[in-house]
Design an enzyme around this catalytic site. Structure first.
Site, PDB file in Angstrom:
ATOM      1  N   ASP A 158      39.468  57.602  48.763  1.00  0.00           N
ATOM      2  CA  ASP A 158      39.037  56.399  47.448  1.00  0.00           C
ATOM      3  C   ASP A 158      39.604  56.346  46.727  1.00  0.00           C
ATOM      4  O   ASP A 158      41.121  57.254  46.763  1.00  0.00           O
ATOM      5  CB  ASP A 158      37.696  56.072  48.041  1.00  0.00           C
ATOM      6  CG  ASP A 158      36.696  54.612  47.660  1.00  0.00           C
ATOM      7  OD1 ASP A 158      37.448  53.602  46.735  1.00  0.00           O
ATOM      8  OD2 ASP A 158      36.570  54.399  48.665  1.00  0.00           O
ATOM      9  N   HIS A 171      35.136  52.170  42.569  1.00  0.00           N
ATOM     10  CA  HIS A 171      35.233  51.120  44.190  1.00  0.00           C
ATOM     11  C   HIS A 171      34.339  52.880  44.464  1.00  0.00           C
ATOM     12  O   HIS A 171      33.392  52.641  45.143  1.00  0.00           O
ATOM     13  CB  HIS A 171      36.524  51.137  44.812  1.00  0.00           C
ATOM     14  CG  HIS A 171      36.017  50.461  45.980  1.00  0.00           C
ATOM     15  ND1 HIS A 171      36.180  51.186  47.272  1.00  0.00           N
ATOM     16  CD2 HIS A 171      35.581  49.013  46.411  1.00  0.00           C
ATOM     17  CE1 HIS A 171      35.410  50.766  48.102  1.00  0.00           C
ATOM     18  NE2 HIS A 171      35.302  49.936  47.914  1.00  0.00           N
ATOM     19  N   SER A 210      32.487  47.844  51.709  1.00  0.00           N
ATOM     20  CA  SER A 210      32.843  49.010  51.277  1.00  0.00           C
ATOM     21  C   SER A 210      31.365  49.569  51.808  1.00  0.00           C
ATOM     22  O   SER A 210      31.376  50.851  51.991  1.00  0.00           O
ATOM     23  CB  SER A 210      33.482  48.848  50.777  1.00  0.00           C
ATOM     24  OG  SER A 210      34.897  48.514  50.485  1.00  0.00           O
TER      25      SER A 210
END
Length: 450
Positions: free
Chosen positions: A93, A125, A273
């Site tokens: 990520d 994120h 996610s």
């Protein structure tokens, strides 16, 4: 003085818990207020803050599990797991922020953007995805090690080349799980090969379906033999943004999820996610609880113990259903049993009886049960009539629910056991499912790569 004491107590607690204010906003409708400090006294201009203080003096010690997503997942208390060997989780990520809460779990890392070990998150994120896993690990004291592999830049973009490098790095580090909350529309042979190599090396791939809200296959989520994760809202309907297809494995909460921000505070966000993080944690939980099981077993348990709320058995929106931690932990070996599966039945009446005909006279019913999706037994009465067994429920089934009729170890008059155990799923009447697509305040775009 009472106001002052209460307010100082709240402030003191706030300094002890990183997500304190976010929990306040979730539990109490927050109204703007003003206050000022004068000669050691606090003047509060909105009396509602007084009640707020009272609530959190007495309620706050019990709100650590108050997240609605935890209720949906059915996280059990007092889980006994094997913590001698940590479960290694690679998170491909944007990295994570540099704070003790997350970094204390880091075993190794790499930045594939700059070819160094700096995993500092500039996008946010990766921090959000990771914080969900860490929060859950802390809840049950699960021994995990994190491998933040940075491939996403501050604009939220990456490349296939860096993702493949990160997968290969995770293989070298002998991780147990790779979490990939990223999508790519291109099914390249290089990416597919990297994913397959990871699976050959005993790594479970958990990947998010994506947030396009379309019937579309994205990668790596749509590759075989991994866990592809979609999102549901708190009302358990499919999220409006969640992609759907026949490759989806399961779904998990993905709206209004509490996640960590770049500054270390907490906020509410949405996206597949974050559903993926919940699925990754379930894999870690099962690996710690049942180290003797192989990856195929664990994937099967996750699918079989999910709560089926879409079409009976599996569909393109929910896959096998909503992951359920309690089912997976307490009924893992039930989920691994092999059955001959009969044809699925829909629109079953709430008091429906069943008559099973065998090819020989029946001596003993064996183990015959009707169970719901949570493995609760429905009271039944059994009657043998020559080569038939009548199965009669002693209470009505709930409407629009899925049950399983399970037949095991039935013995014939010649003392011969049933050749194959049998399982049949059925759904009760009034099972029409209406998809309610409901917007949330915000959802987080998944990183993509070119």
């Amino acid at each position: 003085p009472l106001f002052t004491t209460l307010w100082y107590t709240v402030l003191e607690k706030a300094n002890s818990y990183p997500n304190y204010w976010q929990q306040i906003r979730k539990m109490v409708k927050w109204n703007k207020y003003t206050y000022k400090h004068k000669k050691g006294k606090i003047i509060i201009k909105n009396i509602k803050i007084f009640y707020l203080c009272l609530v959190f003096l007495f309620v706050f010690p019990n709100i650590s599990l108050a997240r609605p997503e935890y209720d949906i997942l059915n996280l059990p208390n007092n889980i006994s797991v094997n913590n001698e060997i940590p479960i290694k989780i690679a998170i491909i990520d944007s990295g994570i922020i540099d704070n003790e809460y997350l970094c204390s779990y880091v075993a190794n890392s790499y930045n594939f953007l700059e070819n160094n070990n700096d995993y500092t998150d500039e996008h946010g994120h990766g921090t959000k995805v990771t914080s969900i896993i860490v929060d859950l690990a802390k809840e049950i004291n699960l021994n995990i090690e994190l491998f933040p592999l940075k491939v996403v830049n501050k604009e939220g973009r990456s490349s296939t080349d860096n993702v493949i490098k990160a997968i290969n790095y995770a293989i070298e580090q002998k991780v147990d799980i790779i979490n990939i909350s990223m999508t790519n529309k291109n099914n390249t042979i290089e990416l597919k090969t990297a994913i397959q190599n990871a699976q050959i090396n005993n790594i479970i791939i958990v990947a998010g379906e994506g947030n396009n809200g379309e019937n579309i296959e994205l990668y790596p989520a749509s590759y075989e033999n991994g866990i592809s994760v979609g999102s549901i809202a708190q009302n358990k309907n499919i999220s409006w943004f969640s992609n759907y297809n026949d490759k989806i494995s399961i779904v998990a909460p993905g709206e209004n999820i509490t996640t960590m921000e770049l500054d270390g505070s907490y906020g509410l966000h949405g996206g597949t996610s974050f559903s993926t993080s919940f699925a990754t944690f379930e894999v870690a939980l099962l690996k710690a609880k049942y180290p003797e099981l192989n990856n195929d077993d664990i994937i099967k348990i996750i699918k079989e113990t999910a709560i089926n709320i879409g079409e009976i058995d599996k569909d393109t929106y929910y896959g096998h259903g909503i992951i359920n931690y309690n089912n997976a932990i307490h009924h893992a070996y039930d989920a691994l049993k092999e059955y001959k599966k009969w044809e699925l039945m829909s629109n079953v009446l709430p008091n429906n009886s069943w008559t099973i005909t065998f090819n020989d006279l029946v001596k003993s019913t064996g183990d015959i049960n009707i169970i719901d999706e949570y493995y609760n037994n429905i009271p039944i009465n059994l009657q043998i009539n020559e080569n038939k067994i009548k199965i009669e429920p002693l209470q009505n089934y709930k409407s629009n629910e899925i049950y399983s009729l399970v037949i095991e170890n039935t013995i014939s008059s010649k003392d011969i056991n049933l050749k194959e155990n049998v399982k049949m799923k059925f759904k009760t009447l009034n099972s029409a499912k209406i998809m309610n697509y409901q917007n949330v305040n915000e959802y987080i775009s998944m990183p993509i790569w070119d």
